[in-house]
Design an enzyme around this catalytic site. Structure first.
Site, mmCIF file in Angstrom:
data_model
loop_
_atom_site.group_PDB
_atom_site.id
_atom_site.type_symbol
_atom_site.label_atom_id
_atom_site.label_comp_id
_atom_site.label_asym_id
_atom_site.label_seq_id
_atom_site.Cartn_x
_atom_site.Cartn_y
_atom_site.Cartn_z
ATOM 1 N N HIS A 32 -0.171 -8.246 -0.992
ATOM 2 C CA HIS A 32 -0.211 -7.009 -0.192
ATOM 3 C C HIS A 32 1.056 -6.888 0.668
ATOM 4 C CE1 HIS A 32 -4.815 -7.635 -0.482
ATOM 5 N NE2 HIS A 32 -4.502 -6.630 -1.270
ATOM 6 N N LYS B 168 -20.685 -3.104 1.980
ATOM 7 C CA LYS B 168 -20.242 -4.370 1.374
ATOM 8 C C LYS B 168 -20.044 -5.412 2.470
ATOM 9 C CE LYS B 168 -16.664 -5.201 -1.810
ATOM 10 N NZ LYS B 168 -15.446 -4.691 -2.464
ATOM 11 N N ARG C 71 -0.691 -5.199 -10.300
ATOM 12 C CA ARG C 71 -0.324 -6.583 -10.645
ATOM 13 C C ARG C 71 -0.131 -6.757 -12.143
ATOM 14 N NH1 ARG C 71 -5.256 -8.806 -7.363
ATOM 15 N NH2 ARG C 71 -5.961 -6.998 -8.513
ATOM 16 N N SER D 129 -7.413 -11.125 -3.274
ATOM 17 C CA SER D 129 -8.204 -11.537 -2.103
ATOM 18 C C SER D 129 -9.395 -12.376 -2.562
ATOM 19 C CB SER D 129 -8.702 -10.307 -1.349
ATOM 20 O OG SER D 129 -7.619 -9.560 -0.878
#
Ligand code: PNS
Length: 160
Positions: free
Chosen positions: A16, A40, A90, A128
């Site tokens: 990030h 979440k 990515r 993450s």
């Protein structure tokens, strides 16, 4: 020109950071919008995620603003009057999801635009989710996250 870099950032990784810094080579101001997703469960509470990103990017001064947002990204864009969003890619595996959310956002907000930055080789495998898993099992993530995030992860997993 200003842009919004949205994400969950639970936690903010060096991937990030790479995208944010490269976006700052292109835009004058970057608003980092940390999604406060109440449905979440997150590892790091929203206020702390915001603070950790602020600390990580403090050298950029007022060119970087970090805050949380709730609900639809397009509503947040309207609220900020900023219609350009930054996202990182990515690998090809990111493409389908990013393409779908781009099209959906564009449908809801025709002025919406996305600047996609390709991850560098170092960051292309970092997520993450992987960082959390490795850190939770006692693995080393010092090369994958910024220093303030590393300290926070050490604190969280200290007694585990
Ligand atoms: O870090 P992430 O999880 O890849 O970020 C995804 C994010 C926050 C950009 C996306 O989930 C989002 O914009 N969520 C807000 C809700 C929304 O607008 N949903 C419609 C597009 S999926």
């Amino acid at each position: 020109m200003a842009a919004i870099y949205p994400g969950s950032f639970d936690p903010f990784t060096n991937g990030h950071l790479d995208i944010a810094e490269r976006a700052l080579d292109v835009v004058d101001k970057l608003i980092i919008g940390v999604l406060n997703n109440t449905t979440k469960t997150s590892l790091i509470p929203i206020e702390q995620r915001v603070e950790l990103i602020q600390e990580t990017l403090k050298e950029y001064g007022d060119r970087v603003e970090v805050e949380s947002f709730k609900g639809l990204l397009v509503e947040y864009c309207k609220h900020k009057k900023i219609y350009t969003v930054v996202r990182g890619l990515r690998a090809v595996s990111d493409f389908d999801y990013e393409h779908a959310i781009y099209l959906m956002n564009k449908k809801m907000l025709p002025d919406f635009e996305t600047l996609f930055f390709m991850s560098n080789t170092e960051s292309s495998f970092i997520s993450s989710t992987i960082v959390k898993e490795v850190a939770s099992l006692g693995g080393e993530v010092v090369d994958q996250v910024p220093e303030p995030v590393y300290r926070k992860l050490r604190e969280i997993y200290a007694d585990k």
